[in-house]
Design an enzyme around this catalytic site. Sequence first.
Site, PDB file in Angstrom:
ATOM      1  N   GLU A 162      29.614  46.116  39.402  1.00  0.00           N
ATOM      2  CA  GLU A 162      29.857  46.682  40.732  1.00  0.00           C
ATOM      3  C   GLU A 162      28.943  47.873  41.029  1.00  0.00           C
ATOM      4  O   GLU A 162      28.561  48.091  42.184  1.00  0.00           O
ATOM      5  CB  GLU A 162      31.320  47.117  40.872  1.00  0.00           C
ATOM      6  CG  GLU A 162      32.315  45.958  40.918  1.00  0.00           C
ATOM      7  CD  GLU A 162      32.840  45.555  39.543  1.00  0.00           C
ATOM      8  OE1 GLU A 162      33.748  44.700  39.488  1.00  0.00           O
ATOM      9  OE2 GLU A 162      32.317  46.086  38.523  1.00  0.00           O
ATOM     10  N   PHE A 194      49.304  46.446  38.375  1.00  0.00           N
ATOM     11  CA  PHE A 194      48.096  45.989  37.692  1.00  0.00           C
ATOM     12  C   PHE A 194      46.875  46.193  38.584  1.00  0.00           C
ATOM     13  O   PHE A 194      46.853  45.775  39.726  1.00  0.00           O
ATOM     14  CB  PHE A 194      48.237  44.513  37.303  1.00  0.00           C
ATOM     15  CG  PHE A 194      47.020  43.933  36.654  1.00  0.00           C
ATOM     16  CD1 PHE A 194      46.622  44.345  35.388  1.00  0.00           C
ATOM     17  CD2 PHE A 194      46.254  42.974  37.310  1.00  0.00           C
ATOM     18  CE1 PHE A 194      45.479  43.813  34.798  1.00  0.00           C
ATOM     19  CE2 PHE A 194      45.121  42.429  36.719  1.00  0.00           C
ATOM     20  CZ  PHE A 194      44.737  42.863  35.450  1.00  0.00           C
ATOM     21  N   GLN A 195      45.885  46.869  38.055  1.00  0.00           N
ATOM     22  CA  GLN A 195      44.630  47.164  38.739  1.00  0.00           C
ATOM     23  C   GLN A 195      44.831  47.944  40.035  1.00  0.00           C
ATOM     24  O   GLN A 195      44.098  47.755  41.021  1.00  0.00           O
ATOM     25  CB  GLN A 195      43.820  45.884  38.989  1.00  0.00           C
ATOM     26  CG  GLN A 195      43.269  45.269  37.709  1.00  0.00           C
ATOM     27  CD  GLN A 195      42.218  44.209  37.939  1.00  0.00           C
ATOM     28  OE1 GLN A 195      42.202  43.553  38.975  1.00  0.00           O
ATOM     29  NE2 GLN A 195      41.340  44.008  36.964  1.00  0.00           N
ATOM     30  N   LYS A 218      45.863  43.336  49.546  1.00  0.00           N
ATOM     31  CA  LYS A 218      45.662  41.897  49.431  1.00  0.00           C
ATOM     32  C   LYS A 218      46.514  41.107  50.431  1.00  0.00           C
ATOM     33  O   LYS A 218      46.042  40.117  51.004  1.00  0.00           O
ATOM     34  CB  LYS A 218      45.967  41.433  48.011  1.00  0.00           C
ATOM     35  CG  LYS A 218      45.654  39.948  47.809  1.00  0.00           C
ATOM     36  CD  LYS A 218      45.788  39.481  46.382  1.00  0.00           C
ATOM     37  CE  LYS A 218      45.396  38.002  46.268  1.00  0.00           C
ATOM     38  NZ  LYS A 218      45.490  37.497  44.878  1.00  0.00           N
ATOM     39  N   MET A 246      12.965  63.898  30.416  1.00  0.00           N
ATOM     40  CA  MET A 246      13.088  65.152  31.149  1.00  0.00           C
ATOM     41  C   MET A 246      13.978  66.144  30.409  1.00  0.00           C
ATOM     42  O   MET A 246      13.670  67.347  30.355  1.00  0.00           O
ATOM     43  CB  MET A 246      13.637  64.900  32.550  1.00  0.00           C
ATOM     44  CG  MET A 246      13.641  66.145  33.436  1.00  0.00           C
ATOM     45  SD  MET A 246      11.999  66.837  33.691  1.00  0.00           S
ATOM     46  CE  MET A 246      11.428  65.854  35.072  1.00  0.00           C
TER      47      MET A 246
END
Length: 555
Positions: A51, A113-114, A163, A468
């Site tokens: 993602e 969940f999630q 959802k 760097m």
Amino acid sequence: MKLTGSKILIECLKEQGVDTIFGFPGGAVLNIYDELYRSQNEIRHILTSHEQGAAHAADGYARATGKVGVCLATSGPGATNLVTGIATAYMDSVPMVAITGQVATPLLGKDSFQEVDITGITMPITKHNFIVKDVNKLADIVRRAFYIAKEGRPGPVLIDICKDVTAAYAEYEPKSPQELPEVPVRVDEKCIDEAAEAINKAERPVILAGGGVSIAGANKELFEFATNAQIPVTTTLMGMGAFPGTHELFMGMIGMHGTKTTNMAVSESDLFIAIGARFSDRVISNVQRFAPKASIMHIDIDPAEIGKNINVQYALEGNIKKILQLLNERVKKKECTDWVRKINEWKELYPLKYPQDDKLHPQYIIERMYELTKGEAIITTEVGQHQMWAAQFYKYTSPRQFLSSGGLGTMGYGLGACIGARIGRPDKKVINVAGDGSFRMNCNELATAVEYKLPIIVAIFNNHALGMVRQWQQLFYGGRYSSTSLDRCTDFKALAEAYGAIGINVTAKEEVDEALNRALASEDTPVVINFEIDKDEMVFPIVPPGAPLSELIEE
């Protein structure tokens, strides 16, 4: 007509002219992906490997095209994986809409969940965000999100959709996108007159062009302003390409890794004109000793930036393009001045340089990249030494040509941005300049580039170190290289080939042109070039942290 929430979402995206979405599916967005399947001939979905890659690709797409980038992820970890990309876009004023799935409304607040509070998490790094719990509000929210992302100073907006909303039905009525109002000039004629008078009287003026010039589409107005008034121009990292890097008035970048000519000019100037720039610490360094002889003029769309980091004597707020047009009507045309002649002397005396020997130097690679692409490629970068070499030694002549994480400094940004830029601008060669440390972070997006047959080029400047940070340790920490030497056995050529890309190793100067030409000739396959450079290569000049710009280290 009644449609499901997921169908309403897709129809609203079509209204907004969205042709590409970068994303990764999951349970909370299954209904949306089902509708995407049905609309695949109208909206192209690019399945990234992660993602974060989707967010960076949407960002690169937006920077390269000027359109709103769109990314899509599921709830929970899918949404949180977008966060770094959203923050990157926020810091650099990139228009982006991030769409996330959320658990069903009855499950909110129950540690389901999630489930994560992604609107709470992203509140400080978005222009605005929404959670959609009612399907009847979805269409208006999507339309408003795109409007906010584009309006004024652009930036990312997040839409979190439960959802059950994507499955519920509501009335949908098509609408045309809301037209953006023209950004006003928020200063009166008297202030414009005073600013023009100050410019006409100035003997040693300097223009700083930031990313806001390109965002505003004010490049032509800037060019007219600088050339008519004969004012030397420098840019921020984000401003690369806002003024042609090949023009005689261009001095190079400002700040910590700016040219000596630029930093001396700023220190000697009597009028410093910042346009679409925010005076970041990497630009001004020591605030008390920045442009000590100059009055400061700041032209910017965002009133919050004016006077935030440095005191300003001339504040011109609003539409940069319009303000420059008004100034161009009032500023006197000049021939080459003593000040410009002095700048040109400094440019001759203090050019950017590196050893002219037979070793493989990163600066040489960038110069050859510029020559072989005729200066027309889009360059994306990761973050580190290679980013600065790309800024210093490639001459950018147009806006939206240099895509880099300036504000957040996101290692791992470049490959996703390179993919997004190539999809948005298939007419351009797109090259990602990377360090071996940054490339490791999101190298999995090579799989995406291979799958979609994108002939992008990844140029890895492989010094087997976090270059760097190691440079700072060498210069400011007594050479104590704590966790910056990457003594790993990664074979980047073999890694590229494992993904299905072309891998090339370059260890000598005479191999550079052949490798770059082979990569540029590729029509449907990504090419990864592993340039083996010395770990003691450094970026110069460098202004030590907290020092004034005039006290730079040249070598």
